[in-house]
Design an enzyme around this catalytic site. Structure first.
Site, short mmCIF file in Angstrom:
data_model
loop_
_atom_site.label_atom_id
_atom_site.label_comp_id
_atom_site.label_asym_id
_atom_site.label_seq_id
_atom_site.Cartn_x
_atom_site.Cartn_y
_atom_site.Cartn_z
N ALA A 193 28.89 32.19 49.88
CA ALA A 193 29.37 30.97 50.53
C ALA A 193 30.63 31.22 51.35
CB ALA A 193 29.63 29.88 49.49
N THR A 194 31.46 32.16 50.94
CA THR A 194 32.66 32.47 51.72
C THR A 194 32.25 32.92 53.12
OG1 THR A 194 33.87 33.11 49.74
CG2 THR A 194 34.71 33.94 51.83
N THR A 243 21.38 45.19 56.91
CA THR A 243 20.15 45.33 56.12
C THR A 243 20.09 44.27 55.03
OG1 THR A 243 20.14 47.69 56.54
CG2 THR A 243 18.85 46.93 54.66
N CYS A 282 46.52 31.23 40.74
CA CYS A 282 47.42 32.36 40.91
C CYS A 282 47.32 32.88 42.34
CB CYS A 282 47.06 33.49 39.95
SG CYS A 282 47.42 33.05 38.27
C1 LIG Z 1 32.39 29.53 44.74
C2 LIG Z 1 32.61 28.75 45.98
C3 LIG Z 1 32.69 29.37 47.23
C4 LIG Z 1 32.64 30.88 47.38
O1 LIG Z 1 31.36 31.36 47.19
P1 LIG Z 1 31.10 32.94 47.17
O2 LIG Z 1 29.63 33.07 47.18
O3 LIG Z 1 31.72 33.42 45.91
O4 LIG Z 1 31.73 33.52 48.38
C5 LIG Z 1 32.85 28.58 48.34
N1 LIG Z 1 32.91 27.24 48.25
C6 LIG Z 1 32.84 26.61 47.07
C7 LIG Z 1 32.92 25.12 47.03
C8 LIG Z 1 32.70 27.34 45.90
O5 LIG Z 1 32.65 26.69 44.74
#
Ligand SMILES: *Cc1c(COP(=O)(O)O)cnc(C)c1O
Length: 397
Positions: A74-75, A243, A330
């Protein structure tokens, strides 16, 4: 998982469902192909597996499989959506509207965009954690290209009124992006119906593996495009080269299938356990209250403030047994109060006195009973040693 440990931190990451692991395993050794290899059966098998997984993921969000772009999580999806739209729609304008309670992946990508010459408006939220629709509408300008509002908050579970936000964006002709990481797989999420044009989510918050996520990008009415942020090879319709991680994608697909299949039942079970936990804590502990809207909220999340009981200290009393998160984050330099809770109007002290409970598929009722007792005792112990609590009780605060 270790049997004597109780995991109530499912919003940080979920365990990978054993059925997901099982589905992934053949794609490491027996079926090692690159999905882009067109000339032999290894490639065809991998490509077919990716195709099936893409359909499973698309089905979970009522999308066309071609609207699903696989990323590393998601990042990355947040970054691709925000920076990709900013870069491609600059002729129209370079103003973005988002909210102070967004995930750092969104806020930090917006910070980068500001450095690149873009302008970002960060909206406040109401005390219950929801955005004001009036404030949102008023923030949209002629040069606004994108609004970014998360579907459900990772700290409080508060759900935003996405359909109403979608209507406002539609009226103004601006794109709407949503980080739906905490909502997908837990509640019904349909970006098209809500008027969401780009949507980020990830496998490891829905019992899939870490390191694989997706960005939904609307193909019809309107057809949205993003400028790729990773070049090379032209995978994923040219929007995300690299990939494909076939085993992880297969796992993501399986996790999506399982989520779709069991969503209602699992949702009800976890809501009942969450309510049991929450009601017990509110009844047994003085000066405890829920952070954020209790009505518009994910059923498996509870964020509770325990006045004058430092969350980190409370967790220390049981962190060998129960895993939770606090309202503290943190950073490299210091311990900061949660930006989500402070945006809701909490003092830094109250944010540092908040605990987040996030339940998941593998939690049992016995675990919840144990956690209730541990938290009640922990808060009592910390308050018992606190001069501030004593002063508060004597009416001096
Ligand atoms: C965990 C989270 C992310 C990050 O997701 P990753 O797959 O770890 O990069 C982004 N947005 C929200 C709301 C999340 O809870």
């Amino acid at each position: 998982m270790p049997e004597d440990l109780i995991y109530l931190d499912n919003n940080a990451t979920t365990p990978c469902d054993p059925r997901v692991v099982e589905a992934m395993l053949p794609y490491f050794y027996e079926k090692p192909g690159n999905a882009a290899s067109r000339n032999h059966p290894f490639g065809w098998v991998a490509d077919e597996a990716v195709k099936q997984a893409r359909e499973q993921v698309a089905q979970l969000i009522q999308a066309d499989p071609r609207e699903v772009i696989f990323t590393s999580g998601a990042t990355e999806s947040d970054n691709l959506a925000l920076k990709g739209v900013f870069e491609l729609y600059r002729r129209k304008g370079s103003h973005i509207v988002t909210v102070k309670t967004e995930h750092k992946a969104v806020l930090d990508a917006c910070g980068h965009i500001e450095k690149m010459g873009g302008e970002v408006t960060y909206l406040d939220v109401e005390a219950d954690g929801r955005v004001s629709l009036e404030a949102l509408g008023a923030a949209i300008r002629p040069d606004t290209v994108l609004v970014s509002v998360m579907w459900a908050n990772n700290e409080t579970g508060v759900i935003q009124p996405m359909k109403a936000i979608g209507d406002i964006c539609d009226k103004h002709g601006v794109l709407l992006m949503s980080d739906a990481t905490q909502a997908v797989g837990k509640i019904p999420v349909d970006p098209k119906a809500a008027g969401v044009h780009l949507m980020a989510f990830t496998a490891h918050k829905m019992y899939g593996p870490k390191g694989i996520g997706a960005l939904y990008i609307s193909r019809r009415q309107p057809r949205v495009k993003v400028a790729p942020q990773i070049d090379g090879g032209g995978h994923e319709q040219g929007m995300r080269s690299g990939t494909l991680n076939v085993p992880a994608i297969v796992g993501f697909g399986r996790a999506a299938g399982l989520a779709a299949q069991g969503m209602e039942e699992e949702g009800l079970r976890l809501r009942r356990l969450r309510d049991k936990l929450e009601n017990a804590l509110l009844e047994s502990v003085e000066e405890a209250f829920v952070n954020g809207s209790r009505e518009h909220r994910l059923g498996h999340v509870s964020n509770i403030a325990f006045r004058h009981a430092e969350a980190e200290a409370v967790m220390m009393t049981f962190n060998q047994r129960v895993a939770l998160s606090s309202g503290s984050a943190c950073t490299s330099a210091s311990v900061e109060p949660s930006h989500v809770l402070t945006a809701m109007g909490h003092s830094s002290e109250l944010a540092h006195s908040s605990l987040r409970f996030s339940l998941g598929r593998f939690n049992t009722e016995q675990e919840i009973d144990y956690a209730i007792e541990a938290v009640v005792k922990g808060v009592e112990k910390v308050r018992g040693m606190s001069p501030v609590w004593e002063m508060f009780k004597e009416g001096m605060l």
